[in-house]
Design a protein around this motif. Structure first.
Motif, PDB file in Angstrom:
ATOM      1  N   ARG A 274       0.837  -1.206   0.000  1.00 29.13           N
ATOM      2  CA  ARG A 274       0.000   0.000   0.000  1.00 29.13           C
ATOM      3  C   ARG A 274       0.878   1.266   0.000  1.00 29.13           C
ATOM      4  O   ARG A 274       0.685   2.175  -0.785  1.00 29.13           O
ATOM      5  N   GLN A 275       1.872   1.283   0.907  1.00 25.29           N
ATOM      6  CA  GLN A 275       2.703   2.490   1.010  1.00 25.29           C
ATOM      7  C   GLN A 275       3.599   2.687  -0.220  1.00 25.29           C
ATOM      8  O   GLN A 275       3.626   3.756  -0.820  1.00 25.29           O
ATOM      9  N   LEU A 276       4.348   1.603  -0.570  1.00 22.46           N
ATOM     10  CA  LEU A 276       5.392   1.778  -1.590  1.00 22.46           C
ATOM     11  C   LEU A 276       4.852   1.717  -3.015  1.00 22.46           C
ATOM     12  O   LEU A 276       5.331   2.429  -3.893  1.00 22.46           O
ATOM     13  N   SER A 277       3.870   0.830  -3.251  1.00 23.89           N
ATOM     14  CA  SER A 277       3.435   0.576  -4.634  1.00 23.89           C
ATOM     15  C   SER A 277       2.157   1.323  -4.995  1.00 23.89           C
ATOM     16  O   SER A 277       2.052   1.848  -6.097  1.00 23.89           O
ATOM     17  N   THR A 278       1.180   1.360  -4.082  1.00 19.33           N
ATOM     18  CA  THR A 278      -0.087   2.009  -4.417  1.00 19.33           C
ATOM     19  C   THR A 278       0.007   3.512  -4.167  1.00 19.33           C
ATOM     20  O   THR A 278      -0.231   4.326  -5.055  1.00 19.33           O
ATOM     21  N   ASP A 279       0.399   3.883  -2.947  1.00 19.15           N
ATOM     22  CA  ASP A 279       0.444   5.314  -2.607  1.00 19.15           C
ATOM     23  C   ASP A 279       1.758   5.975  -3.024  1.00 19.15           C
ATOM     24  O   ASP A 279       1.892   7.200  -2.949  1.00 19.15           O
ATOM     25  N   ARG A 280       2.736   5.157  -3.429  1.00 19.30           N
ATOM     26  CA  ARG A 280       4.027   5.651  -3.942  1.00 19.30           C
ATOM     27  C   ARG A 280       4.720   6.587  -2.957  1.00 19.30           C
ATOM     28  O   ARG A 280       5.257   7.634  -3.315  1.00 19.30           O
ATOM     29  N   VAL A 281       4.702   6.211  -1.684  1.00 17.71           N
ATOM     30  CA  VAL A 281       5.373   7.029  -0.663  1.00 17.71           C
ATOM     31  C   VAL A 281       6.582   6.246  -0.128  1.00 17.71           C
ATOM     32  O   VAL A 281       6.438   5.088   0.271  1.00 17.71           O
ATOM     33  N   PRO A 282       7.778   6.852  -0.127  1.00 15.56           N
ATOM     34  CA  PRO A 282       8.953   6.134   0.394  1.00 15.56           C
ATOM     35  C   PRO A 282       8.882   5.949   1.913  1.00 15.56           C
ATOM     36  O   PRO A 282       8.100   6.622   2.590  1.00 15.56           O
ATOM     37  N   ALA A 283       9.717   5.027   2.413  1.00 17.85           N
ATOM     38  CA  ALA A 283       9.821   4.836   3.868  1.00 17.85           C
ATOM     39  C   ALA A 283      11.239   5.200   4.283  1.00 17.85           C
ATOM     40  O   ALA A 283      12.201   4.899   3.570  1.00 17.85           O
ATOM     41  N   CYS A 284      11.370   5.879   5.427  1.00 19.98           N
ATOM     42  CA  CYS A 284      12.684   6.341   5.872  1.00 19.98           C
ATOM     43  C   CYS A 284      13.056   5.762   7.236  1.00 19.98           C
ATOM     44  O   CYS A 284      12.199   5.620   8.115  1.00 19.98           O
ATOM     45  N   PHE A 285      14.337   5.455   7.382  1.00 17.98           N
ATOM     46  CA  PHE A 285      14.879   4.936   8.648  1.00 17.98           C
ATOM     47  C   PHE A 285      16.223   5.614   8.907  1.00 17.98           C
ATOM     48  O   PHE A 285      16.837   6.156   7.991  1.00 17.98           O
ATOM     49  N   VAL A 286      16.700   5.494  10.158  1.00 21.02           N
ATOM     50  CA  VAL A 286      18.094   5.832  10.441  1.00 21.02           C
ATOM     51  C   VAL A 286      18.821   4.564  10.874  1.00 21.02           C
ATOM     52  O   VAL A 286      18.222   3.699  11.535  1.00 21.02           O
ATOM     53  N   LEU A 287      20.084   4.437  10.479  1.00 15.72           N
ATOM     54  CA  LEU A 287      20.921   3.325  10.944  1.00 15.72           C
ATOM     55  C   LEU A 287      21.818   3.889  12.041  1.00 15.72           C
ATOM     56  O   LEU A 287      22.523   4.885  11.809  1.00 15.72           O
TER      57      LEU A 287
END
Ligand code: HEM
Length: 378
Positions: A274-287
């Motif tokens: 839903r997030q990455l493919s349908t709504d095309r919104v990236p996800a962010c993290f910190v390492l």
């Protein structure tokens, strides 16, 4: 007469209750004191390898193979752990542009450098069960085109650096001996009783049972909404460290994931799609890296001990971005299943250390080879 008796009985009962509470408080204080005494620094910065570890490792490999065979899904052989993937996605890992010099180690040596990576998100169980069932959730990241000699001779030329984590800070066993005993009991169908190997109370692993219960947690709303820990320690240049990958929504466009139907077996995959493919919104993290302070209780040889943030903070070294993408296709899912991650796929600067990591060296390799060989024969 009867009233007097009742009053006396009441006084006795009251006294008994007060005494029991006092006894409970004293025992609790003594146990806390004993625990603090046992779990205090300083600790060693070096690995300490107990006798017999190699034999115990071989034994564990046999148990792991037994588990893989037990959990075969129709015709394919799956991983011994983290069998079910929510997806393999492309990711970018960018070293902080203003990273402080002491943190410029290994793949983080060059500030601003962006690594292309693959990320596999998973459930912890050996069986691909419903996502709503309590479980650990895994994240494995593989940086690509990493120069330098690989730790494993068999990996030369692959140029990878893996980060293998799940979403709980400590492990339900301390060392190789305990893992061998516990996983052996689990493979024989024991669950809670795996933590009570004999009638001898000294061998009961009550604290570890509680860690296991806490690790098997309800699912997050999405695999992008939980923090993943290395659990075990690694070299970080010349020092020792643990790491984690934590959501960093502020670095991505604002996004509210629509509520998923958690009764569906694969709702974590649906959330990711839903997030990455349908709504095309990236996800962010910190390492982030947590460097060992050997004056505190941050041991190398006991993965059941969480390194407390009050003893050493987590410091951000890189940003991890999962761009909008399509990943849920039959060919990509098969490729995902055929990937192998291991803490030992990497370079010297990030060498895994400690008993559980030494054990993982042989086990991941053996299981990966076992399932790949059998899947190729079908
Ligand atoms: C420090 C604690 C541990 C963490 C954080 C961890 C995490 C993970 C994760 C995330 C995966 C999935 C990797 C992927 O996506 O392909 C995995 C796979 C696996 N883990 Fe662990 N694990 C831990 C300890 C262990 C131990 C102690 C063993 C056994 C000795 C073990 C055996 C395995 C095996 C056999 C696989 C599958 C390897 C393959 O077939 O490719 N893990 N682990």
């Amino acid at each position: 007469m009867l009233t007097k008796l009742w009053l006396r009985l009441g006084t006795w009962l009251g006294t008994l209750i007060v005494m029991l509470i006092a006894l409970g408080l004293i025992s609790w204080a003594m146990a806390t004191g004993w625990y603090a005494w046992q779990h205090r620094g300083p600790v060693s910065t070096q690995e300490e390898i107990p006798a017999g570890e190699a034999a115990m490792t071989q034994d564990t490999i046999q148990t792991a193979i037994k588990i893989v065979d037990q959990h075969r899904e129709n015709t394919r052989y799956l991983r011994d752990a983290h069998a079910k993937a929510h997806g393999c996605v492309k990711a970018e890992v960018q070293v902080l542009t203003d990273l402080e010099p002491a943190l410029r180690q290994g793949v983080f040596a060059e500030p601003g450098k962006t690594w292309q990576a693959v990320m596999r998100l998973s459930n912890g169980n050996a069986y691909p069960q419903f996502d709503s069932i309590r479980d650990a959730r895994g994240m494995a990241i593989k940086l690509q085109a990493v120069p330098g000699t690989q730790l494993m001779p068999s990996q030369q030329g692959r140029n990878e650096q893996d980060f293998v984590m799940f979403n709980h800070p400590n492990f339900f066993v301390s060392d190789v001996a305990e893992y061998r005993q516990n996983i052996g009991a689990q493979a024989d169908g024991k669950k809670v009783m795996a933590f009570f190997p004999s009638w001898n109370p000294k061998e009961w692993q009550v604290r570890h049972l509680f860690i296991a219960l806490a690790t098997l947690a309800p699912a997050p709303a999405s695999p992008t909404q939980t923090t993943y820990f290395s659990v075990s320690p690694y070299k970080f240049g010349s020092v020792n460290a643990k790491y984690r990958v934590a959501p960093d929504p502020d670095s991505c466009p604002a996004y509210a994931l629509p509520e998923q139907n958690q009764a569906l077996p694969n709702f974590l995959r649906s959330a990711l799609t839903r997030q990455l493919s349908t709504d095309r919104v990236p996800a962010c993290f910190v390492l982030q890296i947590q460097r060992q302070n050997a004056n505190r209780f941050m041991p190398i040889e006991d993965t059941s001990i969480e390194w407390r943030e009050s003893d050493a903070p987590f410091e951000t070294v890189a940003r991890v971005t999962v761009p909008a993408q399509d990943f849920d296709t039959p060919s990509q899912n098969l490729a995902c299943d055929n990937l192998s991650f291991s803490p030992w796929h990497g370079i010297e600067a990030h060498r895994p250390i400690g008993g559980i990591n030494r054990l993982r060296k042989a086990v991941y390799d053996s299981i990966s080879e076992y399932r790949h060989t059998r899947n190729a024969q079908q």
